[in-house]
Design a protein around this motif. Structure first.
Motif, PDB file in Angstrom:
ATOM      1  N   GLY A   1       0.717  -1.225  -0.147  1.00  0.00           N
ATOM      2  CA  GLY A   1      -0.166  -0.077   0.085  1.00  0.00           C
ATOM      3  C   GLY A   1       0.863   1.323   0.086  1.00  0.00           C
ATOM      4  O   GLY A   1       2.206   1.196   0.219  1.00  0.00           O
ATOM      5  N   THR A   2       0.120   2.489  -0.231  1.00  0.00           N
ATOM      6  CA  THR A   2       0.917   3.627  -0.259  1.00  0.00           C
ATOM      7  C   THR A   2       1.891   3.805   1.038  1.00  0.00           C
ATOM      8  O   THR A   2       1.218   3.721   2.017  1.00  0.00           O
ATOM      9  CB  THR A   2      -0.061   4.921  -0.239  1.00  0.00           C
ATOM     10  N   GLY A   3       3.101   4.155   0.876  1.00  0.00           N
ATOM     11  CA  GLY A   3       4.022   4.374   2.074  1.00  0.00           C
ATOM     12  C   GLY A   3       4.751   3.330   2.447  1.00  0.00           C
ATOM     13  O   GLY A   3       5.624   3.236   3.298  1.00  0.00           O
TER      14      GLY A   3
ATOM     15  N   PHE B   1       2.529   2.807  -6.395  1.00  0.00           N
ATOM     16  CA  PHE B   1       2.634   1.997  -7.631  1.00  0.00           C
ATOM     17  C   PHE B   1       2.080   3.204  -9.118  1.00  0.00           C
ATOM     18  O   PHE B   1       2.336   2.647 -10.061  1.00  0.00           O
ATOM     19  CB  PHE B   1       1.815   1.008  -7.956  1.00  0.00           C
ATOM     20  N   PHE B   2       1.427   4.105  -8.894  1.00  0.00           N
ATOM     21  CA  PHE B   2       1.058   5.066  -9.873  1.00  0.00           C
ATOM     22  C   PHE B   2       0.626   6.154  -9.252  1.00  0.00           C
ATOM     23  O   PHE B   2       0.474   6.466  -7.920  1.00  0.00           O
ATOM     24  CB  PHE B   2      -0.203   4.617 -10.650  1.00  0.00           C
ATOM     25  N   LYS B   3       0.801   7.653  -9.860  1.00  0.00           N
ATOM     26  CA  LYS B   3       0.354   8.736  -9.316  1.00  0.00           C
ATOM     27  C   LYS B   3      -1.066   9.036  -9.148  1.00  0.00           C
ATOM     28  O   LYS B   3      -2.005   8.181  -9.537  1.00  0.00           O
ATOM     29  CB  LYS B   3       0.907  10.006 -10.241  1.00  0.00           C
ATOM     30  N   ARG B   4      -1.478   9.784  -8.059  1.00  0.00           N
ATOM     31  CA  ARG B   4      -2.899  10.347  -8.060  1.00  0.00           C
ATOM     32  C   ARG B   4      -2.924  11.680  -8.134  1.00  0.00           C
ATOM     33  O   ARG B   4      -2.019  12.340  -7.603  1.00  0.00           O
ATOM     34  CB  ARG B   4      -3.595   9.585  -6.845  1.00  0.00           C
ATOM     35  N   LEU B   5      -3.910  12.438  -8.339  1.00  0.00           N
ATOM     36  CA  LEU B   5      -4.391  13.816  -8.331  1.00  0.00           C
ATOM     37  C   LEU B   5      -4.713  14.050  -6.975  1.00  0.00           C
ATOM     38  O   LEU B   5      -4.558  15.207  -6.361  1.00  0.00           O
ATOM     39  CB  LEU B   5      -5.155  14.142  -9.442  1.00  0.00           C
TER      40      LEU B   5
ATOM     41  N   GLU C   1      -6.616  12.322  -2.943  1.00  0.00           N
ATOM     42  CA  GLU C   1      -7.045  10.766  -2.465  1.00  0.00           C
ATOM     43  C   GLU C   1      -8.303  10.391  -3.260  1.00  0.00           C
ATOM     44  O   GLU C   1      -9.280  10.824  -3.558  1.00  0.00           O
ATOM     45  CB  GLU C   1      -7.591  11.219  -0.953  1.00  0.00           C
ATOM     46  N   GLY C   2      -7.942   8.722  -3.704  1.00  0.00           N
ATOM     47  CA  GLY C   2      -8.941   8.421  -4.577  1.00  0.00           C
ATOM     48  C   GLY C   2      -9.254   8.902  -5.919  1.00  0.00           C
ATOM     49  O   GLY C   2      -9.986   8.335  -6.570  1.00  0.00           O
ATOM     50  N   VAL C   3      -8.400   9.733  -6.646  1.00  0.00           N
ATOM     51  CA  VAL C   3      -8.626  10.488  -7.948  1.00  0.00           C
ATOM     52  C   VAL C   3      -7.310  10.022  -8.676  1.00  0.00           C
ATOM     53  O   VAL C   3      -6.264  10.731  -8.118  1.00  0.00           O
ATOM     54  CB  VAL C   3      -8.749  11.892  -7.840  1.00  0.00           C
ATOM     55  N   PHE C   4      -7.437   8.748  -9.394  1.00  0.00           N
ATOM     56  CA  PHE C   4      -6.145   8.630 -10.131  1.00  0.00           C
ATOM     57  C   PHE C   4      -5.660   9.259 -11.128  1.00  0.00           C
ATOM     58  O   PHE C   4      -6.390   9.973 -12.077  1.00  0.00           O
ATOM     59  CB  PHE C   4      -6.425   7.054 -10.374  1.00  0.00           C
ATOM     60  N   ASP C   5      -4.356   9.300 -11.368  1.00  0.00           N
ATOM     61  CA  ASP C   5      -3.661   9.891 -12.629  1.00  0.00           C
ATOM     62  C   ASP C   5      -3.825   8.870 -13.916  1.00  0.00           C
ATOM     63  O   ASP C   5      -3.085   7.871 -13.925  1.00  0.00           O
ATOM     64  CB  ASP C   5      -2.368  10.347 -12.241  1.00  0.00           C
TER      65      ASP C   5
ATOM     66  N   TYR D   1      -2.292  -5.010  -1.236  1.00  0.00           N
ATOM     67  CA  TYR D   1      -3.097  -4.194  -0.250  1.00  0.00           C
ATOM     68  C   TYR D   1      -3.408  -2.590  -0.858  1.00  0.00           C
ATOM     69  O   TYR D   1      -2.340  -2.023  -1.067  1.00  0.00           O
ATOM     70  CB  TYR D   1      -2.481  -4.220   0.810  1.00  0.00           C
ATOM     71  N   SER D   2      -4.412  -2.051  -0.811  1.00  0.00           N
ATOM     72  CA  SER D   2      -4.724  -0.722  -1.112  1.00  0.00           C
ATOM     73  C   SER D   2      -4.117  -0.318  -2.524  1.00  0.00           C
ATOM     74  O   SER D   2      -4.468  -0.655  -3.608  1.00  0.00           O
ATOM     75  CB  SER D   2      -4.183  -0.043   0.095  1.00  0.00           C
ATOM     76  N   ASN D   3      -3.142   0.608  -2.460  1.00  0.00           N
ATOM     77  CA  ASN D   3      -2.659   0.918  -3.695  1.00  0.00           C
ATOM     78  C   ASN D   3      -2.144  -0.021  -4.326  1.00  0.00           C
ATOM     79  O   ASN D   3      -2.164  -0.204  -5.854  1.00  0.00           O
ATOM     80  CB  ASN D   3      -1.516   2.363  -3.651  1.00  0.00           C
ATOM     81  N   GLY D   4      -1.474  -0.999  -3.810  1.00  0.00           N
ATOM     82  CA  GLY D   4      -1.080  -2.202  -4.359  1.00  0.00           C
ATOM     83  C   GLY D   4      -2.248  -3.042  -5.078  1.00  0.00           C
ATOM     84  O   GLY D   4      -2.126  -4.017  -6.231  1.00  0.00           O
TER      85      GLY D   4
ATOM     86  N   PRO E   1      -9.328  -2.823  -2.573  1.00  0.00           N
ATOM     87  CA  PRO E   1      -9.255  -2.467  -3.915  1.00  0.00           C
ATOM     88  C   PRO E   1     -10.243  -1.324  -4.309  1.00  0.00           C
ATOM     89  O   PRO E   1     -11.325  -1.233  -3.672  1.00  0.00           O
ATOM     90  CB  PRO E   1      -9.275  -3.489  -4.932  1.00  0.00           C
ATOM     91  N   MET E   2      -9.912  -0.580  -5.184  1.00  0.00           N
ATOM     92  CA  MET E   2     -10.968   0.380  -5.816  1.00  0.00           C
ATOM     93  C   MET E   2     -11.095   0.268  -7.274  1.00  0.00           C
ATOM     94  O   MET E   2     -10.274  -0.626  -7.697  1.00  0.00           O
ATOM     95  CB  MET E   2     -10.348   1.926  -5.722  1.00  0.00           C
ATOM     96  N   VAL E   3     -12.007   0.667  -8.197  1.00  0.00           N
ATOM     97  CA  VAL E   3     -12.113   0.546  -9.407  1.00  0.00           C
ATOM     98  C   VAL E   3     -10.946   1.427 -10.004  1.00  0.00           C
ATOM     99  O   VAL E   3     -11.014   2.410  -9.674  1.00  0.00           O
ATOM    100  CB  VAL E   3     -13.441   1.026 -10.065  1.00  0.00           C
TER     101      VAL E   3
ATOM    102  N   PRO F   1     -13.456   4.406   4.621  1.00  0.00           N
ATOM    103  CA  PRO F   1     -13.759   5.727   4.134  1.00  0.00           C
ATOM    104  C   PRO F   1     -12.815   6.027   2.855  1.00  0.00           C
ATOM    105  O   PRO F   1     -13.141   6.724   2.134  1.00  0.00           O
ATOM    106  CB  PRO F   1     -13.145   6.657   5.301  1.00  0.00           C
ATOM    107  N   ILE F   2     -12.042   5.159   2.613  1.00  0.00           N
ATOM    108  CA  ILE F   2     -10.939   5.417   1.294  1.00  0.00           C
ATOM    109  C   ILE F   2     -11.785   4.487   0.106  1.00  0.00           C
ATOM    110  O   ILE F   2     -11.583   4.971  -0.956  1.00  0.00           O
ATOM    111  CB  ILE F   2      -9.609   4.960   1.751  1.00  0.00           C
ATOM    112  N   CYS F   3     -12.276   3.248   0.630  1.00  0.00           N
ATOM    113  CA  CYS F   3     -13.114   2.618  -0.515  1.00  0.00           C
ATOM    114  C   CYS F   3     -14.444   2.309   0.005  1.00  0.00           C
ATOM    115  O   CYS F   3     -14.576   1.210   0.519  1.00  0.00           O
ATOM    116  CB  CYS F   3     -12.019   1.356  -0.773  1.00  0.00           C
TER     117      CYS F   3
HETATM  118  C1  MLT Z   1      -4.885   4.821  -4.001  1.00  0.00           C
HETATM  119  O1  MLT Z   1      -4.506   5.853  -3.963  1.00  0.00           O
HETATM  120  O2  MLT Z   1      -4.337   3.858  -4.575  1.00  0.00           O
HETATM  121  C2  MLT Z   1      -5.823   4.530  -2.933  1.00  0.00           C
HETATM  122  O3  MLT Z   1      -6.368   5.543  -2.480  1.00  0.00           O
HETATM  123  C3  MLT Z   1      -5.558   3.692  -1.890  1.00  0.00           C
HETATM  124  C4  MLT Z   1      -4.261   4.161  -1.072  1.00  0.00           C
HETATM  125  O4  MLT Z   1      -4.540   5.231  -0.491  1.00  0.00           O
HETATM  126  O5  MLT Z   1      -3.293   3.865  -1.320  1.00  0.00           O
END
Ligand code: MLT
Length: 201
Positions: free
Chosen positions: A21-23, A57-61, A63-67, A101-104, A127-129, A153-155
């Protein structure tokens, strides 16, 4: 990619691909591999992206908003790395089960969303979509365990239900396991994932 490879005692058993997961780092999920499939070889990978010093594993814009552009690029980078690692370590490229787990879990989900042959199966903890509005590849018969928290709350629960539906529509055989807790990975969720793995592989 930075990683740890541990040779297992059973060359026929699926190779577990661990995605933190992140971190986190490639060390975090090593204990899980021993609980899920102690005889398996393990390839545990560190995400190549840093967010304020935290590996992902990838950038996000946000919390929960993926690049999305980065997600697609990083998913290919991971796919190519799995090819490379199979050559380097001499394992069967078609016999990989991801444990994320999570980001992974999100990058493992993205491998499933973009490639029909990336993984033989997957354990996705919270996981998220990964992306919406795309055509998924044929995932006929690919077994997927998903662990979700009713109070995550994250997912949020809807996210897990949407992911279950999208993967199932692509042919995956999804087992969605609910915990009453939040985003954390609990012992009972790990037990459920291990039991599912024993039944499935
Ligand atoms: C993500 O960015 O992949 C999800 O929000 C889960 C996380 O916090 O890593």
């Amino acid at each position: 990619m930075k990683h740890i490879y541990q040779q297992g005692t059973n060359a026929e058993a699926p190779v577990l691909v661990l995605l933190h997961g992140t971190g986190g780092t490639e060390r975090d999920l090593l204990p899980l591999a021993g609980m899920i499939s102690p005889q398996s070889s393990v390839l545990s990978i560190r995400g190549n992206v840093l967010e304020n010093g935290m590996p992902r594993f990838f950038k996000r814009l946000a919390e929960g908003v993926f690049d999305e552009e980065d997600l697609v690029l990083r998913t290919k980078e991971l796919y190519d790395f799995l090819d490379e690692a199979a050559e380097t370590y001499g394992f069967n490229r078609r016999n990989l089960v991801a444990v994320g787990y999570s980001n992974g879990a999100n990058i493992a989900g993205s491998l499933l969303f973009h490639y029909s042959d990336a993984l033989r199966g997957a354990i996705l903890h919270h996981p998220m979509v990964p992306r919406r509005g795309i055509q998924l590849p044929d995932l006929s018969g690919v077994p997927v365990f998903m662990g979700a928290g009713r109070n995550d709350p994250i997912c949020p629960p809807q996210e897990s239900e949407d992911l279950e539906q999208l993967l199932s529509e692509a042919g995956a055989v999804v087992n969605l396991h609910w915990e009453s807790t939040g985003h954390q990975l609990t012992g009972s969720e790990i037990d459920a994932a291990s039991a599912w793995y024993q039944r499935t592989f």
